[in-house]
Design a protein around this motif. Structure first.
Motif: not given
Ligand SMILES: Nc1ncnc2c1ncn2[C@@H]1O[C@H](COP(=O)(O)OP(=O)(O)OP(=O)(O)O)[C@@H](O)[C@H]1O
Ligand SMILES: [Mg+2]
Length: 246
Positions: A49-53, A60-62, A211-214, A231-236
């Motif tokens: 169960y992954l969150g994308i912030m 995120k939506s891309t 996978v959930m965006v929030t 900015d289009g990269l994984i920060e953490s």
């Protein structure tokens, strides 16, 4: 009694593997207008169960559209269950969406003219599933989301939370291996949103990969792992302590 080594997720191939994924949006003249994703490497385990912030515009939506095979990377590789889908044509992608992916959007995207039951049957219709089987399967998932008593209603006769439950039932009807939710509670009040998140928790408990965006820290608390874009990269990329492999 079966003996052997206990199954361990680390032994399995990740369900999703992104390798140096880029997505640029182009102007009509072909020049790059926006580099929305700029080199994403990400593995997502089956059952996670992954969150994308990340801030608005961070990609995120891309990323979700790529994961959901609604779009293709302009560069890089996407392996879904071991299959490289990065260069599939629209028809192949649509086949994969139908069989393996369930999508839940912030605005529910239900068809106003159709009943609840018919809305949920739509994906199976496109897969050519027989009518009786479509009915049975749609009824079962509507029962699962608690809407058995609303089968003949139209979307505008339902509350927002009920409409999102219909959308979740529609996402589940093809028994997808991957469930994607882009701000699924964005249009709902807090209490209704919580009940939708409870439903997602339960679906995760039944073994679904989600996978959930929030935007919301409290919502992200429910996820096992949180990837933050900037900015289009994984920060953490943070795994909750309880889910870490010892
Ligand atoms: N179809 C498109 N054409 C051109 N640029 C786009 C397109 N879709 C998105 N973008 C741009 O790509 C970047 C990432 O957008 P995206 O929608 O992925 O952000 P997001 O993180 O989902 O934002 P939000 O939190 O506001 O939903 C933004 O700068 C956006 O303007
Ligand atoms: Mg978005």
């Amino acid at each position: 009694m079966v003996s052997g080594v206990a199954y361990h997720p680390r032994m399995a191939e990740a369900m999703i593997q992104l390798r140096n994924v880029h997505r640029e949006y182009h102007r009509p003249d072909g020049s790059v207008a926006v580099a929305a994703l700029r080199g994403i490497d990400l593995d997502i385990e089956r059952g996670r169960y992954l969150g994308i912030m990340g801030q608005s515009g961070s990609g995120k939506s891309t990323l979700m559209n790529l994961l959901g095979c609604l779009d293709r990377p302009t560069r890089g590789r996407y392996l879904l269950e071991g299959e490289d889908v990065s260069e599939h044509d629209d028809e192949k992608l649509s086949g994969i969406r139908g069989r393996r992916i369930g999508f839940i959007f912030q605005s529910f995207h239900l068809i106003p003219e159709l009943t609840v039951l018919d809305n949920v049957e739509v994906p199976l219709f496109y897969q050519g599933v027989h009518r009786l089987k479509r009915h049975a399967r749609a009824r079962a998932v509507l029962d699962r989301v608690g809407l058995s008593d609303r089968l003949d209603h139209r979307p505008n006769q339902l509350s927002g939370g009920q409409q999102q439950r219909v959308a979740i039932a529609r996402a589940l009807v093809g028994d997808p291996s991957l469930l994607l939710a882009d701000e699924p509670t964005g249009n709902l009040d807090t209490a209704t949103g919580e009940s939708i998140l409870d439903l997602l928790d339960a679906l995760h408990g039944e073994g679904r990969t989600i996978v959930m965006v929030t935007h919301d820290e409290n919502m992200a608390e429910r996820c096992e792992r949180i990837v933050t874009l900037r900015d289009g990269l994984i920060e953490s990329d943070v795994m909750k302590q309880a889910n870490r492999v010892p």
